[in-house]
Design a protein around this motif. Sequence first.
Motif, short mmCIF file in Angstrom:
data_model
loop_
_atom_site.label_atom_id
_atom_site.label_comp_id
_atom_site.label_asym_id
_atom_site.label_seq_id
_atom_site.Cartn_x
_atom_site.Cartn_y
_atom_site.Cartn_z
N SER A 248 0.93 -1.08 0.08
CA SER A 248 -0.06 -0.13 0.05
C SER A 248 0.67 1.27 -0.05
CB SER A 248 -0.98 -0.06 1.34
OG SER A 248 -0.16 0.09 2.35
N ARG A 249 2.06 1.19 0.64
CA ARG A 249 2.69 2.44 0.70
C ARG A 249 3.70 2.57 -0.41
NH1 ARG A 249 4.88 2.87 7.03
NH2 ARG A 249 2.99 2.35 8.13
N ILE A 250 4.22 1.37 -0.93
CA ILE A 250 5.19 1.71 -1.96
C ILE A 250 4.83 1.33 -3.37
CG2 ILE A 250 7.47 0.59 -2.57
CD1 ILE A 250 7.64 1.86 0.30
N VAL A 251 4.31 0.05 -3.46
CA VAL A 251 3.86 -0.59 -4.94
C VAL A 251 2.86 0.18 -5.66
CG1 VAL A 251 3.28 -2.62 -6.20
CG2 VAL A 251 4.97 -2.53 -4.03
N LEU A 252 1.75 0.28 -4.68
CA LEU A 252 0.35 0.81 -5.69
C LEU A 252 0.99 2.50 -5.83
CD1 LEU A 252 -2.58 -0.89 -3.48
CD2 LEU A 252 -2.22 -0.66 -5.93
N PRO A 253 1.38 3.33 -4.97
CA PRO A 253 1.50 4.92 -5.37
C PRO A 253 2.45 4.70 -6.60
CG PRO A 253 1.98 4.10 -2.91
CD PRO A 253 1.63 2.96 -3.54
N ILE A 254 3.50 4.02 -6.47
CA ILE A 254 4.58 4.14 -7.70
C ILE A 254 3.97 3.57 -9.10
CG2 ILE A 254 6.61 3.12 -8.95
CD1 ILE A 254 7.58 2.68 -5.76
N LEU A 255 3.02 2.51 -9.27
CA LEU A 255 2.50 2.12 -10.23
C LEU A 255 1.42 3.04 -10.95
CD1 LEU A 255 1.86 -1.78 -9.82
CD2 LEU A 255 3.99 -0.63 -11.02
N ALA A 256 0.76 3.91 -9.82
CA ALA A 256 -0.25 4.75 -10.22
C ALA A 256 0.48 5.97 -10.63
CB ALA A 256 -1.16 5.19 -8.78
N GLU A 257 1.66 6.32 -10.09
CA GLU A 257 2.08 7.56 -10.55
C GLU A 257 2.82 7.37 -12.06
OE1 GLU A 257 2.46 10.41 -9.28
OE2 GLU A 257 3.95 11.38 -10.46
N LEU A 258 3.13 6.25 -12.34
CA LEU A 258 3.82 5.83 -13.58
C LEU A 258 2.54 5.99 -14.40
CD1 LEU A 258 5.98 2.63 -13.26
CD2 LEU A 258 6.75 5.08 -13.60
N ARG A 259 1.37 5.74 -14.20
CA ARG A 259 -0.02 5.61 -15.15
C ARG A 259 -0.16 7.10 -15.14
NH1 ARG A 259 -1.64 1.07 -12.59
NH2 ARG A 259 -2.60 2.12 -10.82
N ARG A 260 -0.17 7.80 -14.10
CA ARG A 260 -0.62 9.34 -14.09
C ARG A 260 0.21 10.16 -15.18
NH1 ARG A 260 0.26 14.05 -11.95
NH2 ARG A 260 2.27 13.77 -10.96
N ARG A 261 1.54 9.71 -15.17
CA ARG A 261 2.46 10.36 -16.14
C ARG A 261 2.65 9.73 -17.54
NH1 ARG A 261 7.62 12.87 -13.17
NH2 ARG A 261 6.75 13.23 -11.23
#
Length: 440
Positions: A248-261
């Motif tokens: 929840s603190r590492i994997v999900l936010p990183i993958l979401a940030e890649l998608r956002r960009r």
Amino acid sequence: MSRKVLVVGSGGREHAIVRQLAASEQVPTIFCAPGNPGTASVATNLDLDVMDFEKVVGFCKAEAIDLVIVGPEDPLIAGISDHLHKADINVFGPGAMGARLEGDKEFSKEILASAKVPTASYQAFSSSHAALKHLDNVKLPVVIKACGAAQGKGVAVCSDRSEAEEFIRACLDDQQFGGAGLRILMEECLFGPELSVLIVTDGQDYCLLAPSRDHKRIGEGDTGPNTGGMGAFAPVKLESTMYSQIDSRIVLPILAELRRRDIPYRGVLYVGLMLTESGPQVLEFNCRFGDPETQVVLPLLRADFLEMCYQTSQGNLGDFLQGIHEVEDIVPQDWPGAGASSWLRQAVVVVGASDGYPGKYIKGRPIDFPPEVSDDRWVIQAGTKLNDDGSVVTNGGRVLGAVGTGATLELAQGIAYALLDETHFEGLVFRRDIGKSGEK
Ligand code: AMP
Ligand code: GLY
């Protein structure tokens, strides 16, 4: 129809990859470019310059390759996947945009900041004058990193000021790492056990492979200089809350940030973590499988590795994961894709290196391999070469890896070390404590 796969690379990681592909029920035809004598036992090695992307594309077209799996970072950072993608060839490994996570550490820090993922605080410098001045304001030890990819040698954990000064000058004044070291990060030093997490993702869905731990220092008890990795084991058993924190603190936010960009990513994203007292923090990204982590993570796979990579390259990882059934009730609940790996076995790899590594060492020494290997013990070749007389000789610092698997960490360790005791070359050195930090 049997699939045709090309694996790019020539190290221990690539030997582990072709070995795992060969275990697929699909009985694939495997090529490895350029490969090593170990990969030659299960794949056809190719004398192909993998940085010449047109040649790679040409080979894939001529042979009707179904899937390319890229092992090392250099071709990924230089855009091999974009070339293959343009030519309609399936590739497991991100394009240059995604590979920048490894190729540019300042960029990776930016991604972590936007994603609000915990990581060490840092400052970036291009001038040695400014960097040396900043040393007055930092607490020791301090970590200094070349921003670019420097073959695993661009990081120094400096416990005193003179060490830090020396590394800053080596990067910025003496240009010891070429262009990769012309900008540096000065980072807060974090403390705790390390953990390597391999995220297989097609940009939408993802699956976490078994968590592993690399032993990076040359000396027993984690002493001496950093190396490319002296051994590894998996799965690392974590406190149950840690699994969910990592997700929840590492994997999900990183993958979401890649998608956002709008950064497409089909391949494996390696996240190096420090499990600090305040929770997991990111040390680094790699845009590829870890070495030597791959040597222990892949043998634990229950899922078909070839199919996993193929479906990921096609953007169908979600469908693939739905087909995996949980068969063991001890898999961690909060580890997405846990069912893809076996948690009832342990794997250990101990690296056999050339005396002198990571400094100067002698090449060309004949290797005696163990007379017998089996399903629970085998040797992965890394820095080896085939001599004209057909014998295999040492050709690198990290020469080979002895892999043992068993029901417990102790059993797997015992098997790996027994195998290494039957392996001989002049100047063979290895650490006796691989896996000893398994209780953390
Ligand atoms: P990297 O290439 O960024 O993974 O760094 C190589 C190794 O340096 C890591 O595996 C750690 O052992 C160490 N390292 C990197 N960053 C830090 C940090 N901020 N604090 C402590 N150790 C670090
Ligand atoms: N084991 C660390 C790496 O692959 O970079």
